[in-house]
Design an enzyme around this catalytic site. Sequence first.
Site, PDB file in Angstrom:
ATOM      1  N   GLY A  54      -8.474  46.335  -5.226  1.00 41.79           N
ATOM      2  CA  GLY A  54      -8.905  47.020  -4.319  1.00 41.79           C
ATOM      3  C   GLY A  54      -9.186  48.495  -4.734  1.00 41.79           C
ATOM      4  N   GLY A  55      -8.920  49.555  -4.254  1.00 44.60           N
ATOM      5  CA  GLY A  55      -9.100  50.967  -4.656  1.00 44.60           C
ATOM      6  C   GLY A  55      -8.404  51.419  -5.920  1.00 44.60           C
ATOM      7  N   GLY A  89     -41.907  54.911 -25.379  1.00 44.35           N
ATOM      8  CA  GLY A  89     -41.162  55.843 -24.927  1.00 44.35           C
ATOM      9  C   GLY A  89     -39.651  55.561 -25.401  1.00 44.35           C
ATOM     10  CB  ALA A  90     -38.090  52.594 -26.905  1.00 43.11           C
TER      11      ALA A  90
END
Length: 529
Positions: free
Chosen positions: A184-185, A419-420
């Site tokens: 859970g949280g 771009g890498a």
Amino acid sequence: MTTVRTLAAPDEGGTAQRGLEELARIKGEALQGADPAATERQHAKGKLTARERVDLLLDAGSFHEVEALRRHRSTGFGLEHKKPYTDGVVTGWGTVHGRTVFVYAHDFRIFGGALGEAHAAKIHKIMDMAIAAGAPLVSLNDGAGARIQEGVSALAGYGGIFERNTRASGVVPQISVMLGPCAGGAAYSPALTDFVFMVRGTSQMFITGPDVVQAVTGERIGQDGLGGADAHAETSGVAHFAYDDEHSCLEDVRYLLSLLPPNNRVLPPSTPCDDPADRPGDALLDLVPDDPGRSYDIRAVIAEIADHGEYFEVHSGWARNMVCALTRLGGEVTGVVANQPAALAGVLDIHASEKAARFVQFCDAFNIPLVTLVDVPGFLPGVDQEHGGIIRHGAKLLYAYCNATVPRVSLVLRKAYGGAYIVMDSRSIGADLALAWPGNEIAVMGAEGAAGVIFRREIQAADDPEAVRQEKIKEYRTRLMHPYYAAERGLVDDVIDPRRTRETLIGSLAMLRQKHAELPSRKHGNPPQ
């Protein structure tokens, strides 16, 4: 005449003596923490108790406990008859390798380690103390989530932890060690910290458990399959490290702490180094093949340049086409980011970009210089990558490097395309020094692809298209991809002998150690998400 007054001997049964006896009784009860049967059940699961874990983590005899006598104030749902000391969490501070570390450890033997109001208040206090003292915080997690009997008070307790995790981020190192269930949280606190350690077979993390998953989606899966150590270390990327037992896990937590500064205001700890900085690296000539299409393991390169060949890899099981590691160069802690040609040819994809971006941000926050080893063919093409947001995720790594003010040295080992190349800490985005080995290829794309685009019509019209294609590939490589093209234009500071890589990196980082850089005045940036 001087009058000498003799103090009367204390009454053997006096108030002070009775107080000491009562204190010893209460503290003994607090240290015991639970009935022996609960301890046996914990051991039967292959798990240590909270105090046993604290003893393993900290230097012997260094633990100072805080609020050992704290108890909850709840008066309903059966809790009014159960008020054990500590309220299910052990908090305090001690030392690791002689340096102060704050710690809290859930005690699963008490209320299943579930968090209530008093339990949370103890954690809040120790977190505040860590921030104020400027020392690392380690949480040993083994709890059943929020204490249902305390309702919203328990939920508010988690909120206070999350707020402090966020406030401490980039201020003191935060390490979460998962030694039991976390559902859970409660799973959000570890996710907010810098590093997550997990133990196979005993620790799990998930927002909704297997029963809820099956009820909602019809999917059947066990706890380990859904949120076990390997699931998070290899598939989700939530866990940075996974181990077979608690002893080896906590031993590596201690080792990691030895590499980190106590806070963001000081440099990482230096150590004397008897591994010569100018040690020749002849093996590097053979480790990296000349053929840009051939695979090799970048970790062998890291081992060759690191002090005594030692490095500590982060997220080794997730996004394996990128390697992130902490090591020492000349006794100084250094972060290494490297493409891994042995996995997916070392391409950048969504997960590799996220992994490296997070690591770069951590190193920058805690004054750890960065060395980037580049051998990247580009970004991974594909519909899944584009629809998954490779632009957005790739920009995270770009943002992390551009925002980093620590010393940064990049080294192109073999190839860097498109771009890498830019994203992998190129000179154009702020690397302090950009180096390359002879034989490197830096270009918009590989020669084969480039020739096919530029000379497409000429190749198609030729009597022997393949011969012309090979000729044009050679021409493109000779004119635009030779090792010194980028150096001639000032985009590479030096082309170095691979055998002197260790010496060059150590010297470069020593020169940059007093680097001072400031970002524009702003509340904070807005990085891509």
